[in-house]
Design an enzyme around this catalytic site. Sequence first.
Site, PDB file in Angstrom:
ATOM      1  CG  LEU A   1       9.487 -17.242  -4.228  1.00 13.06           C
ATOM      2  CD1 LEU A   1       9.282 -17.346  -2.717  1.00 13.06           C
ATOM      3  CD2 LEU A   1      10.090 -15.873  -4.570  1.00 13.06           C
TER       4      LEU A   1
ATOM      5  CG  ASP B   1      -2.103   0.920   1.079  1.00 14.63           C
ATOM      6  OD1 ASP B   1      -2.316   1.448  -0.031  1.00 14.63           O
ATOM      7  OD2 ASP B   1      -2.809   1.139   2.085  1.00 14.63           O
TER       8      ASP B   1
ATOM      9  NE  ARG C   1      -4.182   7.111  -7.076  1.00 16.36           N
ATOM     10  CZ  ARG C   1      -4.087   6.787  -5.785  1.00 16.36           C
ATOM     11  NH1 ARG C   1      -3.759   7.710  -4.893  1.00 16.36           N
ATOM     12  NH2 ARG C   1      -4.335   5.560  -5.376  1.00 16.36           N
TER      13      ARG C   1
ATOM     14  CD1 TRP D   1     -13.347  -5.081  -8.955  1.00 13.78           C
ATOM     15  CD2 TRP D   1     -12.636  -4.304 -10.928  1.00 13.78           C
ATOM     16  NE1 TRP D   1     -12.732  -6.120  -9.623  1.00 13.78           N
ATOM     17  CE2 TRP D   1     -12.294  -5.669 -10.849  1.00 13.78           C
ATOM     18  CE3 TRP D   1     -12.286  -3.596 -12.092  1.00 13.78           C
ATOM     19  CZ2 TRP D   1     -11.631  -6.351 -11.866  1.00 13.78           C
ATOM     20  CZ3 TRP D   1     -11.621  -4.279 -13.107  1.00 13.78           C
ATOM     21  CH2 TRP D   1     -11.306  -5.635 -12.990  1.00 13.78           C
TER      22      TRP D   1
ATOM     23  N   GLY E   1       0.107   5.595  -4.307  1.00 16.18           N
ATOM     24  CA  GLY E   1      -0.474   6.890  -4.623  1.00 16.18           C
ATOM     25  C   GLY E   1       0.159   7.997  -3.796  1.00 16.18           C
ATOM     26  NE  ARG E   2      -1.352   6.620   1.340  1.00 11.11           N
ATOM     27  CZ  ARG E   2      -1.515   5.668   2.243  1.00 11.11           C
ATOM     28  NH1 ARG E   2      -1.309   5.952   3.522  1.00 11.11           N
ATOM     29  NH2 ARG E   2      -1.880   4.462   1.878  1.00 11.11           N
TER      30      ARG E   2
ATOM     31  CG  HIS F   1      -0.304   2.415  -9.396  1.00 14.62           C
ATOM     32  ND1 HIS F   1      -0.517   1.965  -8.101  1.00 14.62           N
ATOM     33  CD2 HIS F   1      -1.374   3.197  -9.688  1.00 14.62           C
ATOM     34  CE1 HIS F   1      -1.666   2.458  -7.650  1.00 14.62           C
ATOM     35  NE2 HIS F   1      -2.202   3.218  -8.596  1.00 14.62           N
TER      36      HIS F   1
HETATM   37  C1  IPE Z   1      -5.313  -2.770  -0.166  1.00  9.64           C
HETATM   38  O1  IPE Z   1      -4.988  -1.452  -0.379  1.00  9.64           O
HETATM   39  C2  IPE Z   1      -5.394  -3.495  -1.461  1.00  9.64           C
HETATM   40  C3  IPE Z   1      -4.138  -3.693  -2.169  1.00  9.64           C
HETATM   41  C4  IPE Z   1      -2.949  -3.417  -1.715  1.00  9.64           C
HETATM   42  C5  IPE Z   1      -4.247  -4.282  -3.474  1.00  9.64           C
HETATM   43  P1  IPE Z   1      -6.123  -0.318  -0.504  1.00  9.64           P
HETATM   44  O2  IPE Z   1      -5.399   0.965  -0.673  1.00  9.64           O
HETATM   45  O3  IPE Z   1      -7.087  -0.695  -1.562  1.00  9.64           O
HETATM   46  O4  IPE Z   1      -6.845  -0.435   0.911  1.00  9.64           O
HETATM   47  P2  IPE Z   1      -7.705   0.616   1.742  1.00  9.64           P
HETATM   48  O5  IPE Z   1      -8.758   1.146   0.802  1.00  9.64           O
HETATM   49  O6  IPE Z   1      -6.768   1.697   2.188  1.00  9.64           O
HETATM   50  O7  IPE Z   1      -8.256  -0.151   2.891  1.00  9.64           O
HETATM   51  C1  IPE Z   2      -1.433   0.322  -3.439  1.00 11.94           C
HETATM   52  O1  IPE Z   2      -1.248   1.684  -3.475  1.00 11.94           O
HETATM   53  C2  IPE Z   2      -1.669  -0.273  -4.808  1.00 11.94           C
HETATM   54  C3  IPE Z   2      -3.036  -0.763  -5.036  1.00 11.94           C
HETATM   55  C4  IPE Z   2      -3.994  -0.818  -4.170  1.00 11.94           C
HETATM   56  C5  IPE Z   2      -3.321  -1.245  -6.375  1.00 11.94           C
HETATM   57  P1  IPE Z   2      -2.476   2.693  -3.434  1.00 11.94           P
HETATM   58  O2  IPE Z   2      -2.869   3.005  -4.841  1.00 11.94           O
HETATM   59  O3  IPE Z   2      -3.564   2.179  -2.578  1.00 11.94           O
HETATM   60  O4  IPE Z   2      -1.787   3.965  -2.793  1.00 11.94           O
HETATM   61  P2  IPE Z   2      -2.434   4.979  -1.727  1.00 11.94           P
HETATM   62  O5  IPE Z   2      -2.978   4.150  -0.613  1.00 11.94           O
HETATM   63  O6  IPE Z   2      -3.496   5.726  -2.453  1.00 11.94           O
HETATM   64  O7  IPE Z   2      -1.288   5.829  -1.313  1.00 11.94           O
HETATM   65 MG    MG Z   3      -4.054   2.401  -0.620  1.00 15.15          MG
END
Ligand code: IPE
Ligand code: IPE
Ligand code: MG
Length: 251
Positions: free
Chosen positions: A143, A32, A45, A81, A35-36, A49
């Site tokens: 692995l 996770d 963003r 989604w 995006g940040r 990724h």
């Molecule tokens: C969890 O991250 C899902 C994945 C890493 C694929 P999210 O960013 O979707 O989770 P929430 O919305 O913060 O709980």
């Molecule tokens: C995790 O990063 C990747 C996926 C869930 C696909 P995020 O896209 O959730 O990044 P944040 O949480 O917005 O920073």
């Molecule tokens: Mg996230």
Amino acid sequence: MKAPSTATPLQRTLWEQLEVSHLPAHVAIIMDGNGRWAKQRGLSRVKGHKAGVQAIRSALDTVLELGIGNITLFAFSTENWTRPPLEVSVLMTLLRQFMRIELPRLMDKGIRMRALGDVSRLPKAIQNGIARVETETEKNIRLHFNIALNYGGRNEILHATRSIMADGLNPDKLTETIFEQHLYTCEIPDPDLLIRTSGEFRISNFLLWQMAYTELYFTDVLWPDFDVEQMLRALLDFQGRVRRFGGVHGD
Ligand code: IPE
Ligand code: IPE
Ligand code: MG
């Protein structure tokens, strides 16, 4: 453990503290914070990724080097989604590229990849890419790399329940072992360690059944910054835990 020759002095001290006999057999990661990470740098963003994909490569290399047998990465949830269509489409493109570019590396390194989740809802081109990588890497044993795609823990439990009901099993005959055989993770041991990056303290519908006794590790580090050093720190933290599985404290 002995550090690889490429380790920096800091990584070396961390490697040397790790006990090879006490490593998790299965590490699961909620990747996770892409995006940040991008936002902090004034980037889109999409760039976050892309940097996240690099971090996946690094994580696979580190667990391989350590001899850990199983890793499961949460790449796309059933809830993802609901993101803006453009972001979903970028993630799908990255996934398709990943399947194409990564195959030779997985073969070189002896990594078997399997997808967990309802992949039938993914675009056809990605389904084909996944199927190809799964088939080609089937005999690799160094692995086991599981990638959770359109995965949700609740969805998985429903999926298992439906398939058991369709088999017409007598309810009295249902055991935990039988139930587990119907989960996407059948043949994969439960995770010993779950890592979640980016400072969120939640499970977000990941491996709900399988994490009954998993040790949880949360870090503020954003996924694209999760490097060898961060992985070693998570493992060292794990090695300091006492796991009781509901039993009494050893000593
Ligand atoms: C969890 O991250 C899902 C994945 C890493 C694929 P999210 O960013 O979707 O989770 P929430 O919305 O913060 O709980
Ligand atoms: C995790 O990063 C990747 C996926 C869930 C696909 P995020 O896209 O959730 O990044 P944040 O949480 O917005 O920073
Ligand atoms: Mg996230």
